[in-house]
Motif scaffolding. Structure first.
Motif, PDB file in Angstrom:
ATOM      1  N   GLU A   1       0.818  -1.309   0.024  1.00 56.75           N
ATOM      2  CA  GLU A   1       0.026  -0.099   0.145  1.00 56.75           C
ATOM      3  C   GLU A   1       0.923   1.346  -0.111  1.00 56.75           C
ATOM      4  OE1 GLU A   1      -2.695  -0.557   3.185  1.00 56.75           O
ATOM      5  OE2 GLU A   1      -3.763  -1.965   2.031  1.00 56.75           O
ATOM      6  N   ASN A   2       1.884   1.110   0.753  1.00 58.95           N
ATOM      7  CA  ASN A   2       2.920   2.433   0.910  1.00 58.95           C
ATOM      8  C   ASN A   2       3.570   2.550  -0.754  1.00 58.95           C
ATOM      9  OD1 ASN A   2       2.390   2.893   3.416  1.00 58.95           O
ATOM     10  ND2 ASN A   2       4.053   1.934   4.287  1.00 58.95           N
ATOM     11  N   GLU A   3       3.845   1.480  -1.204  1.00 56.63           N
ATOM     12  CA  GLU A   3       4.632   1.707  -2.634  1.00 56.63           C
ATOM     13  C   GLU A   3       3.718   2.040  -3.724  1.00 56.63           C
ATOM     14  OE1 GLU A   3       7.651   1.394  -3.606  1.00 56.63           O
ATOM     15  OE2 GLU A   3       8.116   1.163  -1.457  1.00 56.63           O
ATOM     16  N   TYR A   4       2.290   1.527  -3.526  1.00 61.31           N
ATOM     17  CA  TYR A   4       1.461   1.756  -4.436  1.00 61.31           C
ATOM     18  C   TYR A   4       0.824   3.254  -4.296  1.00 61.31           C
ATOM     19  CZ  TYR A   4      -3.199   1.725  -6.982  1.00 61.31           C
ATOM     20  OH  TYR A   4      -4.240   1.785  -7.937  1.00 61.31           O
ATOM     21  N   LYS A   5       0.711   3.661  -3.130  1.00 61.45           N
ATOM     22  CA  LYS A   5       0.567   5.509  -2.734  1.00 61.45           C
ATOM     23  C   LYS A   5       1.536   6.260  -3.318  1.00 61.45           C
ATOM     24  CE  LYS A   5      -0.624   8.153   0.922  1.00 61.45           C
ATOM     25  NZ  LYS A   5      -0.611   8.728   2.459  1.00 61.45           N
ATOM     26  N   HIS A   6       2.640   5.849  -3.117  1.00 59.87           N
ATOM     27  CA  HIS A   6       4.048   6.585  -3.400  1.00 59.87           C
ATOM     28  C   HIS A   6       3.958   6.557  -5.092  1.00 59.87           C
ATOM     29  CE1 HIS A   6       7.912   8.148  -3.645  1.00 59.87           C
ATOM     30  NE2 HIS A   6       8.315   6.975  -4.443  1.00 59.87           N
ATOM     31  N   LYS A   7       3.737   5.554  -5.776  1.00 65.75           N
ATOM     32  CA  LYS A   7       3.747   5.498  -7.300  1.00 65.75           C
ATOM     33  C   LYS A   7       2.443   6.290  -7.799  1.00 65.75           C
ATOM     34  CE  LYS A   7       5.816   3.321 -10.639  1.00 65.75           C
ATOM     35  NZ  LYS A   7       7.180   3.843 -10.585  1.00 65.75           N
ATOM     36  N   LEU A   8       1.317   6.160  -7.277  1.00 62.22           N
ATOM     37  CA  LEU A   8       0.274   7.156  -7.805  1.00 62.22           C
ATOM     38  C   LEU A   8       0.546   8.533  -7.539  1.00 62.22           C
ATOM     39  CD1 LEU A   8      -2.888   5.324  -6.410  1.00 62.22           C
ATOM     40  CD2 LEU A   8      -2.291   5.403  -8.822  1.00 62.22           C
ATOM     41  N   ASP A   9       1.205   8.958  -6.109  1.00 58.77           N
ATOM     42  CA  ASP A   9       1.467  10.217  -6.074  1.00 58.77           C
ATOM     43  C   ASP A   9       2.499  10.784  -7.067  1.00 58.77           C
ATOM     44  OD1 ASP A   9      -0.217  10.297  -3.846  1.00 58.77           O
ATOM     45  OD2 ASP A   9       1.425  10.250  -2.502  1.00 58.77           O
ATOM     46  N   LYS A  10       3.537   9.920  -7.221  1.00 60.77           N
ATOM     47  CA  LYS A  10       4.424  10.196  -8.304  1.00 60.77           C
ATOM     48  C   LYS A  10       4.117  10.456  -9.805  1.00 60.77           C
ATOM     49  CE  LYS A  10       9.140   8.742  -9.811  1.00 60.77           C
ATOM     50  NZ  LYS A  10      10.168   7.500  -9.422  1.00 60.77           N
ATOM     51  N   LEU A  11       3.017   9.607 -10.232  1.00 60.70           N
ATOM     52  CA  LEU A  11       2.431   9.693 -11.583  1.00 60.70           C
ATOM     53  C   LEU A  11       1.541  10.796 -11.430  1.00 60.70           C
ATOM     54  CD1 LEU A  11       1.519   6.083 -12.327  1.00 60.70           C
ATOM     55  CD2 LEU A  11       3.096   7.447 -13.344  1.00 60.70           C
ATOM     56  N   ALA A  12       0.839  11.181 -10.549  1.00 58.67           N
ATOM     57  CA  ALA A  12       0.047  12.276 -10.542  1.00 58.67           C
ATOM     58  C   ALA A  12       0.784  13.750 -10.446  1.00 58.67           C
ATOM     59  CB  ALA A  12      -0.887  12.402  -9.207  1.00 58.67           C
ATOM     60  N   LYS A  13       1.720  13.681  -9.936  1.00 57.58           N
ATOM     61  CA  LYS A  13       2.697  14.921 -10.009  1.00 57.58           C
ATOM     62  C   LYS A  13       3.225  14.989 -11.297  1.00 57.58           C
ATOM     63  CE  LYS A  13       6.593  17.093  -7.680  1.00 57.58           C
ATOM     64  NZ  LYS A  13       7.589  16.854  -6.702  1.00 57.58           N
ATOM     65  N   LYS A  14       3.790  13.682 -11.950  1.00 56.73           N
ATOM     66  CA  LYS A  14       4.377  13.946 -13.325  1.00 56.73           C
ATOM     67  C   LYS A  14       3.428  14.366 -14.236  1.00 56.73           C
ATOM     68  CE  LYS A  14       6.400  10.969 -16.744  1.00 56.73           C
ATOM     69  NZ  LYS A  14       6.967   9.480 -17.029  1.00 56.73           N
ATOM     70  N   TYR A  15       1.979  13.913 -14.319  1.00 56.74           N
ATOM     71  CA  TYR A  15       1.268  14.109 -15.399  1.00 56.74           C
ATOM     72  C   TYR A  15       0.651  15.534 -15.064  1.00 56.74           C
ATOM     73  CZ  TYR A  15       2.021   9.705 -17.627  1.00 56.74           C
ATOM     74  OH  TYR A  15       2.686   8.615 -18.085  1.00 56.74           O
ATOM     75  N   SER A  16       0.260  15.854 -13.684  1.00 60.04           N
ATOM     76  CA  SER A  16      -0.120  17.227 -13.772  1.00 60.04           C
ATOM     77  C   SER A  16       0.680  18.318 -14.084  1.00 60.04           C
ATOM     78  CB  SER A  16      -0.466  17.252 -12.134  1.00 60.04           C
ATOM     79  OG  SER A  16       0.463  17.463 -11.421  1.00 60.04           O
TER      80      SER A  16
END
Length: 99
Positions: free
Chosen positions: A76-91
């Motif tokens: 869950e920590n890794e998944y959340k970190h990855k989602l945050d990273k992707l959201a930041k990248k695409y935003s």
């Protein structure tokens, strides 16, 4: 050296609900590093074929409930970190495109 011969005191509540606890958890440090705690099972297997009742329960740290819980938390920590990273990248990219 003398202290390695004294087992760590583990409360009996640690073994509550465990049918046949593994002797490694109660073994001294010296017994653990020399695998001496395993001799009983080795001799039993030498004398006759082992069956399921001869085997011990897993140590609490290696039980499915413990491992699955730790795995789930890490996942869950890794998944959340990855989602945050992707959201930041695409935003960031979308804002640059809109300018």
């Amino acid at each position: 050296l003398v202290l390695t011969l004294i087992p760590d005191l583990i409360p009996e509540s640690w073994f509550k609900g465990i049918e046949n606890p593994i002797p490694e958890e109660r073994a001294t440090f010296l017994s653990q590093i020399t695998w001496w705690w395993l001799n009983g099972l080795i001799w039993r297997g030498y004398r006759r074929t082992l069956d399921r009742t001869d085997l011990w329960s897993l140590p609490r740290a290696e039980m499915t409930a413990t491992c699955a819980s730790a795995f789930r938390d890490t996942w869950e920590n890794e998944y959340k970190h990855k989602l945050d990273k992707l959201a930041k990248k695409y935003s960031t990219n979308n804002e640059d495109v809109l300018r």
